[in-house]
Design a protein around this motif. Structure first.
Motif, PDB file in Angstrom:
ATOM      1  N   GLY A   1      26.475   2.708  30.413  1.00  0.00           N
ATOM      2  CA  GLY A   1      27.732   3.407  30.687  1.00  0.00           C
ATOM      3  C   GLY A   1      28.282   3.063  32.059  1.00  0.00           C
ATOM      4  N   LEU A   2      27.399   2.962  33.051  1.00  0.00           N
ATOM      5  CA  LEU A   2      27.828   2.602  34.400  1.00  0.00           C
ATOM      6  C   LEU A   2      28.342   1.161  34.461  1.00  0.00           C
ATOM      7  CD1 LEU A   2      25.003   4.318  36.473  1.00  0.00           C
ATOM      8  CD2 LEU A   2      27.400   5.033  36.298  1.00  0.00           C
TER       9      LEU A   2
ATOM     10  N   ASN B   1      29.775  -0.399  31.943  1.00  0.00           N
ATOM     11  CA  ASN B   1      31.100  -0.339  31.326  1.00  0.00           C
ATOM     12  C   ASN B   1      32.135   0.190  32.311  1.00  0.00           C
ATOM     13  OD1 ASN B   1      30.446  -1.427  28.833  1.00  0.00           O
ATOM     14  ND2 ASN B   1      29.893   0.548  27.970  1.00  0.00           N
ATOM     15  N   GLN B   2      31.765   1.224  33.043  1.00  0.00           N
ATOM     16  CA  GLN B   2      32.660   1.778  34.061  1.00  0.00           C
ATOM     17  C   GLN B   2      33.019   0.706  35.089  1.00  0.00           C
ATOM     18  OE1 GLN B   2      30.778   4.526  36.814  1.00  0.00           O
ATOM     19  NE2 GLN B   2      32.566   5.885  36.681  1.00  0.00           N
TER      20      GLN B   2
ATOM     21  N   TYR C   1      35.462  -1.854  33.506  1.00  0.00           N
ATOM     22  CA  TYR C   1      36.825  -1.343  33.359  1.00  0.00           C
ATOM     23  C   TYR C   1      37.557  -1.290  34.696  1.00  0.00           C
ATOM     24  CZ  TYR C   1      35.910  -0.122  28.514  1.00  0.00           C
ATOM     25  OH  TYR C   1      35.612  -0.175  27.176  1.00  0.00           O
ATOM     26  N   GLY C   2      36.813  -1.264  35.787  1.00  0.00           N
ATOM     27  CA  GLY C   2      37.416  -1.251  37.113  1.00  0.00           C
ATOM     28  C   GLY C   2      37.812  -2.628  37.623  1.00  0.00           C
TER      29      GLY C   2
ATOM     30  N   ARG D   1      36.879  -9.448  34.648  1.00  0.00           N
ATOM     31  CA  ARG D   1      36.172  -8.806  33.532  1.00  0.00           C
ATOM     32  C   ARG D   1      35.881  -9.832  32.439  1.00  0.00           C
ATOM     33  NH1 ARG D   1      39.159  -4.539  32.916  1.00  0.00           N
ATOM     34  NH2 ARG D   1      40.720  -5.570  31.662  1.00  0.00           N
TER      35      ARG D   1
ATOM     36  N   HIS E   1      27.468  -1.057  42.906  1.00  0.00           N
ATOM     37  CA  HIS E   1      27.961   0.049  42.085  1.00  0.00           C
ATOM     38  C   HIS E   1      26.809   0.836  41.466  1.00  0.00           C
ATOM     39  CE1 HIS E   1      30.540   2.231  39.285  1.00  0.00           C
ATOM     40  NE2 HIS E   1      29.761   1.832  38.290  1.00  0.00           N
TER      41      HIS E   1
ATOM     42  N   GLU F   1      25.527   4.722  42.288  1.00  0.00           N
ATOM     43  CA  GLU F   1      25.419   5.722  41.223  1.00  0.00           C
ATOM     44  C   GLU F   1      23.993   6.211  41.024  1.00  0.00           C
ATOM     45  OE1 GLU F   1      27.908   7.172  39.644  1.00  0.00           O
ATOM     46  OE2 GLU F   1      29.406   5.967  40.708  1.00  0.00           O
TER      47      GLU F   1
END
Length: 185
Positions: free
Chosen positions: A122-123, A125-126, A129-130, A136, A177, A181
């Motif tokens: 999930g991180l 993917n986050q 998307y950024g 990307r 990142h 997190e």
């Protein structure tokens, strides 16, 4: 034939579903497998195993996006075949791609870490998307589809050194990142 028509054929258990899948997505599946596996017989086997896996998965699964569904199946089968082929020998082309990401992501080793692996996904993917679209796409094409630096250079009209530099910076950003997190690397 449209994707919904192909899925309908799978639901009806018509063998025409496999023919239509091969006609529409065979080349797509082969490219994914070819980026991971070096030999044509392995690529063909992977493609055929993809059709069998899709046959067994539909139903009960109803994929929203058939090409993504087939791509994921193909990639997983190709990775399994790659692991089998390289169990005793290393230093193939795909090993380079895996080692590039090694510093950023640790693979789940136990059942207890499966949950954390989902959270890490999930991180990631986050993070993706950024990114802007070009970065990307570069990242995904390299680390999901296993495209070579040469292919990426040609596709994105950049020098190989620029592609390598962008990917290096993206891996460092991803690592930062994930650390930010709270992911232990």
């Amino acid at each position: 034939m449209e994707d919904q028509g192909i899925i309908r054929l799978y639901l009806q258990r018509s063998q025409q579903a496999i023919v239509e899948t091969k006609n529409k997505y065979g080349a797509y599946c082969r490219v994914i497998a070819r980026n991971i596996l070096p030999s044509n017989p392995d690529i063909e086997e992977c493609e055929n195993d993809t059709y069998l896996a899709a046959w067994n998965a539909i139903p009960p699964n109803l994929p929203e996006k058939l090409p993504v569904f087939l791509g994921r199946i193909t990639r997983n089968i190709a990775l399994d075949k790659h692991s089998y082929n390289t169990a005793k020998k290393r230093s193939r082309e795909f090993e380079v791609i895996l080692t590039e990401l090694e510093e950023c992501i640790a693979g789940p080793a136990t059942v207890e870490t499966e949950y954390e692996a989902g959270e890490t996904a999930g991180l990631i993917n986050q993070f993706l998307y950024g990114l802007d679209e070009q970065n990307r796409n570069l990242f995904i094409r390299r680390y999901w589809y296993a495209d070579s630096i040469k292919e990426l250079s040609r596709e994105f009209k950049m020098s190989s050194s620029k592609v390598k530099s962008i990917l290096f910076r993206l891996r460092n950003k991803l690592r930062s990142h994930l650390k930010q997190e709270g992911v232990d690397l």
